[in-house]
Design a protein around this motif. Sequence first.
Motif, PDB file in Angstrom:
ATOM      1  N   ILE A   2      -8.374   5.462  -7.152  1.00  0.00           N
ATOM      2  CA  ILE A   2      -8.814   5.764  -8.521  1.00  0.00           C
ATOM      3  C   ILE A   2      -7.659   6.298  -9.355  1.00  0.00           C
ATOM      4  O   ILE A   2      -7.424   5.849 -10.484  1.00  0.00           O
ATOM      5  N   GLY A  55      -5.072   3.507  -9.960  1.00  0.00           N
ATOM      6  CA  GLY A  55      -5.524   2.492 -10.889  1.00  0.00           C
ATOM      7  C   GLY A  55      -5.661   2.964 -12.321  1.00  0.00           C
ATOM      8  O   GLY A  55      -5.553   2.164 -13.258  1.00  0.00           O
ATOM      9  N   THR A  56      -5.910   4.255 -12.512  1.00  0.00           N
ATOM     10  CA  THR A  56      -6.131   4.774 -13.875  1.00  0.00           C
ATOM     11  C   THR A  56      -4.907   5.455 -14.480  1.00  0.00           C
ATOM     12  O   THR A  56      -4.933   5.785 -15.664  1.00  0.00           O
ATOM     13  N   ASP A  57      -3.851   5.658 -13.707  1.00  0.00           N
ATOM     14  CA  ASP A  57      -2.711   6.390 -14.226  1.00  0.00           C
ATOM     15  C   ASP A  57      -1.379   5.746 -13.835  1.00  0.00           C
ATOM     16  O   ASP A  57      -0.630   5.249 -14.687  1.00  0.00           O
TER      17      ASP A  57
END
Length: 364
Positions: A26, A29-31
């Motif tokens: 997570i 993938g988001t940062d």
Amino acid sequence: MKIIDRYLLTELLSPLLFGIFAFTSIFVGTDILFELADLMIEWGVSAVTAGQLFILSLPEVIVLTFPMSMLLATLLSFGRLSGDSEVVALKAGGVSFIRLIIPVLIVALLLSGLTILANETIVPQSKDAYRRIVWNIKHQEKMPTTQKNLRIAPLDKKTGKIDYIFYAYHFDGSDLTMEEVSLQDYQNGKLVQVIEAKRARWTDERWQFIDGTIYNVNSKDKVPTMEFETYTVKKLNREPKEISRAQKDPDEMSIEELNRHINLKEEEGKDVASLKVLYYQRYAIPFSCFIFALIGAPLGLQPNRSGASIGLGLSIVIIFIYYTLMTIGSTLGQTGTLPPAVGAWLQNIIFGLVGTGLIIKMSR
């Protein structure tokens, strides 16, 4: 190790590894991937360099997921034991709830210690290497170790007045030298002596001034009293790494480095409440592995908690509440409403009390 302990730890291991992988994915993938994509598009970073940066960014992310993964693992493992009525069977065999969670709490404590160790060793090194590579990419040169117009002005701890003012026109962290230096020495807030020199160098754990003059200061003027080729200034007790512009940011320092940084800032009379909160959080956040296990075990045994989706959802809610309290505690600690230590540990204190209360309730 007893069979029951091995069984419980086996139940805990799979969801713990799953949690580490899931939460790491997570964050990546988001940062991280977005940041790497930006570097590749705007700065033409090669795939090899992007891969290197990706690997260097992983230690910080993985360590960050340890507390979350511990919570998820505790909820899922105890939820499965409860859902399959294994907890009922264990209790019927004379195994108390306290005895049941002891091995899990021990693992949580060990994971907390591992988190602190990683934050002191692997994480700072990887972050520093990442920062240097990105600097090289954006500036097409190595990160500088020089600084101009360096000024240090600590306070006397006894009187609270200025102790000395040190100035250097140029500081080079690579060869540990300074140019055009001066030190104004104060006693009880009054200027009593000035030392000026062309250069200074770090020798035998001391700063040595080179080719200069010492002036004594009276009420009217400063009077030259001695010229020197070399003069060791004992009062200037800052090491080169403590005054270099290449000094790490506080969030990149180890606990020991951060503690020394706080002491130096206090000597200069600066507000260090935010730094102290950060210092105490270096212990509080890793300890959340234990806190999450403390609260996750009794919650996992509640009715209708056996589903993996419910366990994951409950983990997210608890984590959100935890970090909300951490933000509130940090703010109160930084503003002085709470002592920095209490502000940093506020979320652990609240969750610890709730977890203890739930365990007592489940043990009855």
